[in-house]
Structure formats: C-alpha cells, structure tokens
Design an enzyme around this catalytic site. Structure first.
Site, mmCIF file in Angstrom:
data_model
loop_
_atom_site.group_PDB
_atom_site.id
_atom_site.type_symbol
_atom_site.label_atom_id
_atom_site.label_comp_id
_atom_site.label_asym_id
_atom_site.label_seq_id
_atom_site.Cartn_x
_atom_site.Cartn_y
_atom_site.Cartn_z
ATOM 1 N N ASP A 454 -45.659 -49.555 -22.611
ATOM 2 C CA ASP A 454 -46.439 -50.020 -23.751
ATOM 3 C C ASP A 454 -47.680 -49.144 -23.900
ATOM 4 O O ASP A 454 -48.036 -48.366 -23.012
ATOM 5 C CB ASP A 454 -46.789 -51.511 -23.627
ATOM 6 N N GLU A 497 -46.779 -54.063 -28.702
ATOM 7 C CA GLU A 497 -46.913 -52.619 -28.448
ATOM 8 C C GLU A 497 -45.997 -52.189 -27.301
ATOM 9 O O GLU A 497 -46.161 -51.101 -26.752
ATOM 10 C CB GLU A 497 -48.362 -52.272 -28.111
#
Length: 579
Positions: A454, A497
C-alpha cells in the site's frame, strides 16, 4: 421450359429421391434385421473370450501352489495345475473353433481383433515354461525376484485375453446398442475377477518364501484393494432396469458376502500375520484352496449379466423384425401419399410456394431488407405471406434486442470485475482468480506467491492535496504496476490505498525480486498534479508464498499482511517477506 413440364420433371426427380430414401431406409432395416439374427454368435464369442480370460486367471492359483511347494511338488498340487492348464487350453480352443465355424458378418469383422489371440498363445507357452523351470528348482533357489518375475509373466497373459473381450463387446454393442450397459458391467466383472486374482497372487512370494511382506508388498495390496473396490462400485452404479432384476441383485449380494467379506478377510489375516511377525500357518497351495472359491460369485454375476444380455438381444431381434415390417408399410404409404400430393400441388400450390420459399430463404439468411411479396392475397397463401411479414418484423426486433442484451451483459461483467477508479481488477474478481490459481498450484504441487503493498503516508496526501490528488496517485500507481508486470501476473486494488499482485507460480525469492522491482518503479515515477505540484510517493511491500494441498488464500493474504506490517514498522518504502 413451361411450368407444367418443369413441375412434371421436378415431381419425377422428387419421386426418385423419395424412392431412393425409402430404399435406403428399408435396406438399413433389412441389414439391421440380418445383423440382429447373427448377433447371437457375436455375444457367444464375447462370452467365450471372457471364459478364456477367467481360466487364465484361475490357472494362477495352482501355479502359486506349485511354486510355493517343495521338490518334487505335491502330486495333488501338480494335478490341479495340469487340470487348470487343460481347462485354459480347452477354453481357447473352443473360442477358435467358434470363430472358424461361424464367421462374423462383414459389417462387424473389423471390430473383432484376432491378433491378441496369437500373441496370447506365444506368451502363454513362454510363461508356462518359466513356471515349470522354476518349480523344478529347490525352494532355496526360488528367490523372491524369480518368483515375482514368474508371477508377473502370468499376470501379463490376462490383459491379452481382455483385449479380445473388449473387441467382442464393441461388436455386440454395434448390433445391440441397448445392451451396451449390461455388456459393460459384464466386462467389469471380468476385470474384477482378474484383480481379485492378482490380490491373492500378490501373496505368493511371501507365502512361498515364508518371509514377511515388504513395504512395497503392502502398498501393492492397498492399490489392488482400491482398484477392486472401484470396480465393485462401478458394477453397482445404477444404469437401467438390469440393476433391479432379482437375479442380478442376488448375485451382487452373494459376491459381497463371499468375496468382499470372506475372501478379503483371508488376505487381511495374512497381512496382519506378516506385520505381527507370526507364522502364516499356510502355504501357497492352502491359501489358494481357501481363497479361489471365494471368487466364484464374481463369475456367477458375470454369467447372470450375460444371460440378461442374451435375453435383451433376443428382444432386439424381435423388435428389428417388427421395425422391418413397419418400414415396409410406411414406405408404401409414403409413396401413395406422394403421388396424391403431387397431383394437388400441380394445380394449387407450386407457384405460390416457390414465392413463399424465396421469402423464407431470405429470412433464414438474415436478409430483412425486402418484405415478402403477395401479402395482399385473400387466401391461405396470403395468410402465410402476411405471417412471414410479421415474422420478419419480429425477427428484426429480436435481433436488435439480443444485440442490446449482449452488450449490457458484457458491460455488467466488466463493471463487476473492475475497480471503478483504477481500471484494474477489484477485490472480488481477484479473490475468485486467486482461488482458481491456488487450486491449480496445489494440483501441480507448485508454489504460489502473493505481494501485498500500500501507499506510504497516503492519508497525508489526501489531507494536503485533496482526495482528487489521492485518486490520481492511485491511478498512477496502478498504471505503473500494470506496465511492469508480465503475462500471467495479475494486479488488483484490494481496498483503499492497498494493492495486491499475484505472480505466476514462483518461489519466495523470485516474488521478493518482483516486489523490489515494483517498489523501485513506484518510487522513481513522479506524479504531476493538476495544479502543478509534483509528488513522489513510495509503497511498502509484504511478500508471502503458499505450498501444498492445504494452502488457503486467506492464510496467504494474512502472511503477506504481516510482512507488510513489518515493512511499515521498519521504515516504509521497503520489501519484507514472510518469516
């Protein structure tokens, strides 16, 4: 050419075609009738071949007794071996005599392989010579290796006979398609008898040498038990009315009781004695005397199935005779109806039908440009042409609706599997693809890797530059990763994300190298925002692999997530692998 003459010529050609078709139909029924009459002989040949295979299997019992006896062999054992050999020779000779006495019809000749019988004669003579040579040696010189090779030579005889059985079964099914399932079950009983014999013969070497079973012997016994049970279940699978016949049910029940209970228990006793180090309490001859009779219900089941096949074949022969008579009557009726129909069509239908035919052909070819002509006629032909016009309009509507439906289905499929922001796979689609790939890796005994990463400090990007900038970062990272991957490597947005990559099957080291390459690609790609700001983002990676039949995708993700947590804890913008 005038239309009446053209119609007369067309009618003559049509009459010839119909007559040819009827002639071909009648000829086929006649050939089927003849084949059904001669098909009994084919079934008899198949039965003879099965009996020959069974005699070859039975011969192994006396062979095992002689090979496990002292020198000179017990006269009773030797006499049983000679009787078994005589029975085998008689069964093979009977099969050859029936082949020579009543040749199979030409239509079935290609399905009956005669070559296996020739190969069987040569192999049988060689195997018997090897048995006699080994039996003449003192017991001390009958090594387990020589005993195993001799028994294996006897094993190789039965498949040659079974090849002939397979050919006869196919030939019988050509004549009697409806008894194919019965013949298949009969063929399975022959295989069951063979593997049951092999199970008993697998104990020849230990019993003859008074040695315990080796680990490979135990494994072979387990394999043979598994194959025997598989054949048993195949025989019991419901396949028609034959499975409810009282005689068949009784034969199956006796087979279960005598062989699968008593016979296999005898093998288990020998195996348990071997594991416990106890004496077997019997030699090969005594074992054969107790074990071989337990296999007789298998042969009884085979005979019951073959009798049912013969009965069904007789019914098929009677049906073929009835169908031949029916075909003759139908043929005569068709010729009469054709003559009357041609007389009617000549005056009232020919020309309108040709016009309607052209319209139907256009519609059938998807040509909707021209409507059928003559739709204003006030009669049956006019009704048909108007119906064709309606059919044309409905077909055009259906075609358009079908195209729209296919387009919508394709669009919904893409939306269901794609992340709306980045255009890569979403979590649901990745999970489905990952489970499929994990099952394939387990079946091929391969290692599967997952890379979970991420964006570092993504919240600060949203807080400092807004959510639009955050979306641009996610889109850019997805593009960078997608461009860096090769065929067979998939990427998906796992949530927020967080992204996940599944390479092609590889180990932990290769997956870590791929993760490092992706990390460098993300870190080296600056992102210019719409307001001119340049962002450089990094990502933290966790790598995990799974291997073996019990690997689960959730466990793999959990391991990768733990590695990702270590990467963040150790400073971000780095790759960590599972411990």
């Amino acid at each position: 050419m005038r239309l009446t003459r053209l119609f007369a010529l067309t009618g003559a050609v049509l009459a010839l075609l119909v007559c040819g078709m009827l002639g071909r139909l009648l000829w086929g029924e006649w050939e089927h009738y003849r084949a059904a009459g001669s098909g009994h002989h084919t079934l008899q040949l198949m039965q003879r071949a099965m009996i020959a295979a069974e005699k070859l299997s039975f011969e192994r019992g006396p062979v095992n007794a002689v090979l496990g006896d002292h020198v000179p062999a017990d006269p009773a054992y030797r006499a049983r071996l000679l009787r078994a050999r005589a029975d085998t020779d008689q069964a093979l000779a009977q099969l050859r005599r029936e082949l020579a006495a009543a040749p199979v019809p030409a239509a079935l000749a290609g399905a009956l392989p005669l070559a296996p019988l020739g190969r069987l004669d040569q192999a049988l003579a060689a195997a018997r010579q090897t048995v006699d040579q080994l039996a003449a040696l003192p017991p001390a010189q009958r090594t387990p290796e020589r005993l195993s090779e001799t028994v294996e030579r006897m094993f190789r005889l039965v498949p040659l006979a079974l090849d002939a059985v397979t050919g006869y079964t196919r030939a019988s099914e050509q004549v009697y398609p409806r008894i194919g399932r019965i013949l298949t079950k009969a063929r399975l009983t022959v295989e069951l008898r063979e593997f049951a014999g092999r199970l008993g013969s697998a104990l020849t070497v230990p019993l003859a040498s008074a040695q315990p079973l080796t680990e490979s012997d135990h494994e072979r016994l387990q394999f043979l038990r598994g194959r025997i049970e598989q054949l048993r279940q195949l025989i019991k699978i419901p396949s028609g009315d034959i499975d409810t016949e009282p005689r068949v049910l009784a034969a199956v029940a006796r087979m279960d009781q005598l062989y699968f209970a008593t016979g296999q228990r005898l093998v288990t006793e020998v195996e348990l004695a071997s594991r416990a180090g106890r004496p077997y309490g019997m030699d090969t001859g005594q074992f054969a005397q107790r074990y071989v009779p337990c296999m007789s219900p298998i042969l009884a089941l085979r005979d019951v199935l073959l009798e049912e096949a013969q009965a069904q074949a007789l019914r098929d022969f009677q049906d073929a005779r009835h169908e031949l008579m029916l075909a003759l009557l139908v043929g005569a009726a068709i010729l009469l109806a054709l003559t009357l129909l041609l007389l009617i069509l000549r005056r009232r239908v020919v020309v309108p039908l040709l016009r309607a035919t052209r319209a139907v052909v256009r519609l059938g070819n998807g040509d909707f440009s021209l409507p059928p002509s003559g739709a204003r006629r006030d009669d049956e032909i006019g009704d048909m042409l108007r119906a064709l016009a309606t059919l044309r309009a409905n077909s055009m509507d259906r075609q358009r609706l079908e195209q729209e439906r296919l387009h919508l289905i394709e669009e919904l499929k893409v939306r269901a599997d794609t992340d709306y922001l980045t255009g890569i796979l979403n979590r649901r689609a990745f999970t489905a693809a990952g489970n499929l790939r994990l099952r394939g890796a387990s079946e091929r005994n391969e290692t599967l890797a997952v890379i979970l990463f991420d964006v570092d400090h993504f919240k600060s990007v949203n807080d400092s530059y807004g959510h639009d900038a955050g979306d641009q970062v996610l889109i850019r990272i997805a593009d960078v990763v997608r461009d860096s991957l090769r065929d067979g490597e998939i990427v998906a947005r796992y949530g927020g994300e967080e992204f996940v990559v599944m390479p092609a099957c590889c180990g932990l080291e290769a997956a870590g190298a791929l993760a490092e390459r992706l990390r460098e690609a993300i870190a080296s790609e600056p992102l210019t925002l719409s307001d001119g700001h340049i962002l450089r983002v990094t990502a933290s990676f966790g790598v995990a692999v799974a291997h073996g039949p019990h690997a689960a995708l959730d466990d793999l993700f959990h391991a990768a997530d733990l590695a990702l947590y270590r990467a963040k804890h150790n400073g971000r913008n780095r790759v960590e692998s599972q411990v």
